[in-house]
Design an enzyme around this catalytic site. Structure first.
Site, PDB file in Angstrom:
ATOM      1  N   GLU A  62     -33.653  54.852  67.826  1.00 32.30           N
ATOM      2  CA  GLU A  62     -32.364  55.528  66.823  1.00 32.30           C
ATOM      3  C   GLU A  62     -30.983  55.160  67.207  1.00 32.30           C
ATOM      4  OE1 GLU A  62     -32.749  57.821  68.905  1.00 32.30           O
ATOM      5  OE2 GLU A  62     -33.632  58.515  71.157  1.00 32.30           O
ATOM      6  N   TYR A  97     -29.496  59.208  68.624  1.00 28.17           N
ATOM      7  CA  TYR A  97     -28.214  58.887  68.006  1.00 28.17           C
ATOM      8  C   TYR A  97     -28.479  57.963  68.845  1.00 28.17           C
ATOM      9  CZ  TYR A  97     -25.399  60.867  70.467  1.00 28.17           C
ATOM     10  OH  TYR A  97     -24.410  61.866  71.233  1.00 28.17           O
ATOM     11  N   ASN A 155     -41.913  65.294  70.128  1.00 30.07           N
ATOM     12  CA  ASN A 155     -41.907  64.343  70.815  1.00 30.07           C
ATOM     13  C   ASN A 155     -42.249  63.913  71.479  1.00 30.07           C
ATOM     14  OD1 ASN A 155     -41.112  61.583  69.492  1.00 30.07           O
ATOM     15  ND2 ASN A 155     -39.491  61.180  71.295  1.00 30.07           N
TER      16      ASN A 155
END
Length: 706
Positions: free
Chosen positions: A667, A612, A558
């Site tokens: 997320e 998250y 990423n």
């Protein structure tokens, strides 16, 4: 699309040390034989009986056959020298190449079996055939010290962590501090002269190891023909040979290591030669490569021309990728006992800078971004007091008290979940979304969806395929994926949930979106990294891919995209979890997804699902001063998504700034009150899927109209 599956059995670290779907083949007679042989009270074999008892035969779509390479024997040996792949102790690999396989090398199609495989490289008779000729195989090694690296050393092979003998169960194995590596063996069969010599020098340890019959393994893995069998078990060679189904499967060449010297050793060698003679084999050659050790090479008296597949490619691929180690109920490597995850309340830029400094200095594992606000940090037990002293004055609380305990609880849930579905042979929604699954499971499930067509994006560093599916009939394209960060298991689960709902939905939104768009779904982009987190011998907390660089393993894919490469938020340290890679776009995963998107003519939306924090983000978050001409449209689409998400389960997502205009990074759960971080309990898969589905549907409806 009709799903054809040979055998789909959800396992959870049982008959192989992986979770999810395991594909094997076993007929009823074989099952009966195994159950009779495995009636010991040992808990491991009881559990294996349970796994085996739920298997049944079905059918499976075979993968596309690859183009076979051409190579001469001379070229192969030269390549072996170049790659340092000729590792046999007595140059058996060179001999076999020149004298046995020089005319028919079976490049990319050959199959071997080697027991006494050591670490898969040193003194291995088959390493050359896998490394240079591209053969696949089955390796067995019982010695614990040799098992540490064998899975990484031999990626094309099935690895068995046990002895080959006449029993499916347990055997007593001997080893000790004075025994050279590779010199352990089954107690009852170990060479007495060597054992006496070892005993005279020091203590020998005895312990239980897994034991397997070759006929069981051959049936289990769909092996149909063997080009080479290499046997080195320090005394139990005949026991192992007698467990092979010679009447069903042909082996082109067999080499057996024997000990030379006294009458007892000569007797054993003669017994081996007599047995092989009874099975239609003659001694082709014999040579000694040490003062008391020789290899006997056996060849068929009447060679058989075999033209079919040496192995079932579906079963082999599943065994190789889904279960690098069979390791019946292998124990998880405990990495995180006593480690904690702290939630810090960062209130000033100075506190933020201090935390960033400690992250770099101690390679701390940031679970959330280092921002002004709530930041979760994994702190190893070994430096807990040090970090506490350096962050004195920053408000914090313990988010996870013992990380390993949480990992163990996650695994125990999977074991219980398998028990719940033990009589369910389907690949149903209920089953797939009851727990997190392996890459192979998700891909198989996606290919079963109505209107789904398999797509191929490329290969990873370790050679795994990055696959997905597409469906829909619109001329505008939407691409979405999960699993770019390996440990974020809720991402792939949510991606598959959304694809399932959209492809099957008969509601007006699903019908409308399928007509407007063609969806391209990649469940797991970082396959190597994700598979590593699923393997109990791997690392549940691994974030990166598995490509080594600078003395450490892994790039954060990423952070490897060419746009804004090496900008704030990424690291140039190869050992950092945020390592941006040696160069922009260097990772196979980034190359795969960017090339695929560029191959499409009209991509209007791209979503990357993470965990998250419950955020719905859009591009250019790396630069607060960046003037984004599409900001209002992106804000409107994300506002629609956030509002729709909240309407499902009441969870509040935040939106903000993170080629393709409507690009988002989502997320997923959790934030504070759910807990678990990357270890989000599987019971939240469906709720997370439902609310995220509502969000993306709202966003994509906006995209369709603008």
């Amino acid at each position: 699309m009709q799903l054809n599956v040979r055998i789909l059995v959800l396992l959870t670290g049982l008959a192989c040390i992986c979770y999810g779907l395991y594909i094997i083949t076993l007929d009823e007679s074989m099952l009966s034989e195994l159950k009779q042989q495995m009636n010991t009270p040992d808990q491991n074999t009881k559990m294996l009986q349970e796994v085996l008892s739920i298997l049944k035969n079905e059918s499976y779509v075979l993968p596309t056959k690859k183009k076979v390479r051409k190579m001469t024997a001379e070229e192969a040996i030269n390549k072996g020298v170049e790659l340092k792949a000729l590792k046999a102790q007595g140059k058996q690999d060179r001999f076999m190449m020149k004298e046995i396989f020089n005319q028919k090398m079976h490049v990319d199609t050959g199959f071997f079996i080697e027991f006494g495989a050591r670490n898969g490289i040193e003194h291995s008779n088959t390493y050359f055939f896998e490394k240079v000729l591209g053969w696949k195989g089955l390796l067995a090694e019982a010695f614990p010290e040799e098992q540490k690296d064998i899975a990484n050393n031999r990626p094309n092979s099935i690895i068995i962590d046990g002895a080959i003998s006449d029993t499916n169960g347990k055997k007593t194995f001997m080893a000790g501090g004075v025994i050279p590596v590779g010199m352990g063996g089954i107690v009852d069969e170990y060479d007495k002269t060597r054992e006496d010599k070892i005993n005279s020098k020091g203590k020998v340890n005895e312990f239980q190891v897994n034991s397997y019959r070759l006929d069981s393994l051959v049936e289990l893995f769909g092996i149909k023909h063997v080009n080479l069998m290499s046997v080195d078990t320090e005394g139990s060679e005949l026991l192992a040979l007698k467990s092979f189904p010679w009447d069903k499967i042909t082996v082109d060449s067999v080499n057996v290591e024997v000990l030379l010297g006294n009458d007892e050793r000569k007797k054993k060698q003669q017994e081996i030669e007599d047995y092989m003679d009874s099975k239609g084999y003659k001694v082709f050659n014999e040579f000694a490569f040490a003062h008391d050790t020789a290899d006997i090479f056996f060849a068929l008296k009447e060679p058989v021309e075999y033209t079919g597949l040496n192995y079932d490619p579906v079963v082999m691929e599943a065994a190789k990728k889904t279960c690098q180690f069979l390791a019946v109920f292998s124990k998880t490597v405990k990495k995180y006992q006593g480690d904690k995850v702290y939630r810090y309340d960062i209130q000033t830029p100075q506190q933020q800078q201090l935390l960033a400094k400690l992250v770099d200095q101690y390679h701390l594992d940031l679970w959330t971004e280092n921002i002004i606000g709530q930041v979760d940090v994994h702190v190893p037990k070994s430096i807990d007091s040090t970090i506490k002293s350096k962050l004195t004055g920053i408000k914090h609380k313990v988010y996870i008290d013992d990380l390993q305990k949480s990992i163990d609880q996650e695994r125990q849930y999977s074991i219980s979940n398998m028990e719940k579905f033990k009589n369910d042979y389907s690949l149903s929604e209920e089953r797939v979304f009851s727990d997190y699954q392996d890459t192979l499971v998700y891909q198989s499930f996606l290919e079963s969806l109505p209107g789904a067509e398999k797509i191929y994006l490329g290969k990873t560093y370790l050679g795994a395929e990055v696959n997905g599916v597409k469906f829909g009939s619109g001329d505008k394209h939407i691409v979405f994926h999960g699993g770019i960060h390996a440990r974020e298991w809720i991402g792939p689960a949510t991606v598959v949930y959304i694809a399932n709902a959209l492809s099957k939905g008969t509601d007006s939104d699903s019908l409308y979106l399928r007509k407007e768009f063609t969806f391209h779904v990649i469940p797991v982009l970082n396959v190597d990294g994700y598979d590593y987190t699923r393997n109990p011998r791997g690392d549940r907390m691994n974030r990166k891919n598995r490509e080594p660089y600078g003395g450490c393993i892994g790039t954060d894919p990423n952070r490897n995209f060419p746009f804004a490469w090496s900008k704030p938020g990424a690291s140039g340290d190869p050992c950092s979890d945020a390592f941006y890679g040696p160069s922009p776009g260097s990772s196979k995963e980034v190359q795969a997804i960017t090339s695929y998107i560029k191959s499409l003519s009209n991509v209007v939306s791209y979503i990357d699902f993470h965990a998250y924090s419950q955020l719905f983000m859009f591009p250019f978050g790396h630069d607060c001063n960046y003037k984004n001409k599409d900001k209002q449209d992106l804000m409107n689409a994300s506002n629609a998504a956030v509002k729709a998400i909240k309407s499902v389960n009441g969870l509040r997502f935040r939106n903000g700034e993170l080629g393709v205009k409507y690009s988002f990074a989502v997320e997923l759960r959790p934030t504070g009150f759910l807990g678990g971080g990357f270890l989000l309990p599987a019971k939240y898969i469906v709720p997370a899927g439902k609310e995220t589905l509502a969000g993306v549907v709202a966003a994509w409806k906006y995209v369709a109209l603008h």
